[in-house]
Design a protein around this motif. Structure first.
Motif, mmCIF file in Angstrom:
data_model
loop_
_atom_site.group_PDB
_atom_site.id
_atom_site.type_symbol
_atom_site.label_atom_id
_atom_site.label_comp_id
_atom_site.label_asym_id
_atom_site.label_seq_id
_atom_site.Cartn_x
_atom_site.Cartn_y
_atom_site.Cartn_z
ATOM 1 N N SER A 18 -1.210 -6.579 1.668
ATOM 2 C CA SER A 18 -0.564 -5.622 2.604
ATOM 3 C C SER A 18 -0.316 -6.307 3.886
ATOM 4 O O SER A 18 -0.999 -7.488 4.289
ATOM 5 N N ASN B 176 -3.757 -10.138 3.738
ATOM 6 C CA ASN B 176 -2.703 -10.049 4.731
ATOM 7 C C ASN B 176 -1.755 -10.873 4.462
ATOM 8 O O ASN B 176 -1.400 -12.018 4.839
ATOM 9 N N LEU C 196 -8.936 -8.902 -0.831
ATOM 10 C CA LEU C 196 -7.542 -8.432 -0.036
ATOM 11 C C LEU C 196 -6.713 -9.554 0.899
ATOM 12 O O LEU C 196 -7.843 -10.392 1.394
ATOM 13 N N THR D 44 0.733 -1.271 -0.072
ATOM 14 C CA THR D 44 0.013 0.084 0.085
ATOM 15 C C THR D 44 0.809 1.368 -0.119
ATOM 16 O O THR D 44 0.592 2.148 0.579
ATOM 17 N N LEU E 35 -5.520 -2.655 4.757
ATOM 18 C CA LEU E 35 -6.560 -3.223 3.866
ATOM 19 C C LEU E 35 -7.782 -2.956 4.066
ATOM 20 O O LEU E 35 -8.577 -2.735 3.090
#
Ligand SMILES: NC(=O)c1ccc[n+]([C@@H]2O[C@H](COP(=O)([O-])OP(=O)(O)OC[C@H]3O[C@@H](n4cnc5c(N)ncnc54)[C@H](OP(=O)(O)O)[C@@H]3O)[C@@H](O)[C@H]2O)c1
Length: 347
Positions: A198, A217, A215, A176, A204
């Motif tokens: 991210s 992680n 999205l 990001t 996110l």
């Protein structure tokens, strides 16, 4: 001949590193016929600026170099033969001052702004050749416009000029940071489907507000390439914006769809990486280097930005006196989007 006197300049010293930056005074340069003098209103930071300021590897400049490639300012003086620009135009300098148009060559990219061989924009005034700047969209704030020359243009070149993405295509974006969020925004305005990685759930969630729903992680989902395959029904993604580099490229190859393209942009995980080339062949996948972009690409990008009224994602605007704090925040990597610096000036 200008009569503006002296200006303040930030220089990299022999000590290198963020604390090695020092402020000094220089004469405001005199213009020749085809040049313009730009008074800087705002600058933005890129990961590359840290490499230069710290003097790492091929980015190491001689002491005395002025860092930073990205800034926007107001034209305060024009040479006698300047035709396309006028006083008070708001402009940004080109990252590659010699790359005006056409395909990349070593001549066009050998002397970048704020790099080892050419002073950058962390100074009050910068002199440019008329064709080494572009006008920026007028509705953007100075800080927003200062994010365009490197981060935005790199994402634009990768996705639109080279990638030719369009509705129906899928794009994987890593992180990001500056380049990543422009890549996300350009993908969205092109109608492509975005998957974003991210390290932070909070970031996110902010990406969700941009309109991205897929999205991951990457700290929690260690095998993110498998998650990408699952999200795409086993096919993989058509385009990967490779921000990380190093060994991460191998993981990207695993997540790539047949006939997919990896835009090799970043070096966060190192300049070298081990990749299993045999994974590329059955997919007929491509890995293509990207080097910011040319003046003509910048102009096309500005048209699209203006048409869509896109606003760059600005994480924070620091005053110029806090430049070292701003660079430290960039180094810590907790930012979301671009870190900018506003010129402090007595109006
Ligand atoms: N080739 C070119 O023309 C060009 C142009 C511009 C930049 N670059 C390069 O591109 C890279 C990014 O530049 P930038 O200015 O956008 O940097 P930046 O704003 O500092 O962003 C870096 C982001 O990378 C993400 N990241 C770090 N490790 C990751 C990983 N393992 N997986 C996924 N994401 C990861 C992080 O996102 P989260 O915090 O969300 O985890 C971080 O915020 C740098 O290496 C820079 O030198 C190249």
């Amino acid at each position: 001949m200008t009569t503006l006197g002296n200006m303040k300049v930030h220089e990299i010293t022999r000590d290198y590193g963020i604390d090695g930056l020092s402020i000094t005074e220089r004469n405001i340069p005199s213009l020749s016929a085809r040049q313009v003098l730009v008074r800087l209103d705002a600058v933005s930071l890129n990961y590359r600026d840290l490499l230069i300021i710290k003097g790492i590897g091929r980015w190491r400049p001689p002491a005395g170099r002025v860092p930073l490639s990205d800034g926007v300012g107001t034209i305060v003086e024009t040479g006698s033969e300047v035709q396309q620009l006028t006083l008070n135009d708001r402009v940004a300098g080109l990252f590659f001052p010699n790359w005006k148009e056409g395909a990349v060559t070593t001549e066009k990219t050998h002397d970048p702004l704020g790099g080892p061989t050419r002073d950058g924009v962390l100074q009050e005034y910068v002199m440019f050749e008329e064709d080494q700047v572009v006008k920026v969209p007028s509705y953007l704030t100075p800080a927003e416009a200062a994010t365009l020359p490197c981060a935005a243009l790199t994402a634009w070149n990768a996705l639109i000029e080279k990638g030719k993405i369009h509705p129906g295509k899928t794009v994987l974006i890593q992180g990001t940071g500056g380049v990543a969020l422009f890549a996300a925004q350009f993908s969205l305005i092109s109608g492509a489907q975005v998957i974003l990685l991210s390290s932070s759930d909070e970031k996110l969630e902010r990406a969700r507000e941009l309109g991205i729903s897929q999205l991951i992680n990457y700290k929690k989902t260690v095998n993110w390439e498998k998650a990408v395959l699952d999200m795409t029904g086993g096919k993989g993604v058509d385009h990967i914006v490779e921000i990380v580099g190093g060994n991460n490229v191998d993981r990207s190859i695993s997540a790539l769809a047949p006939n997919g393209l990896i835009s090799q942009i970043g070096v966060i995980d190192g300049l070298k990486g081990e990749i299993e080339i045999s994974k590329l062949m059955p997919k007929e996948g491509m890995v293509q280097g990207v080097q910011v972009g040319s003046r003509e690409m910048f102009l096309r990008m500005n048209q699209a930005i203006t048409l869509t009224q896109l606003h760059p994602v600005v994480h924070k605007i620091y005053p110029l006196s806090a430049i070292k704090e701003a660079l430290t925040e960039l180094e810590q990597g907790n930012h979301y989007g671009k870190i900018c610096i506003s010129a402090e000036r007595n109006q």
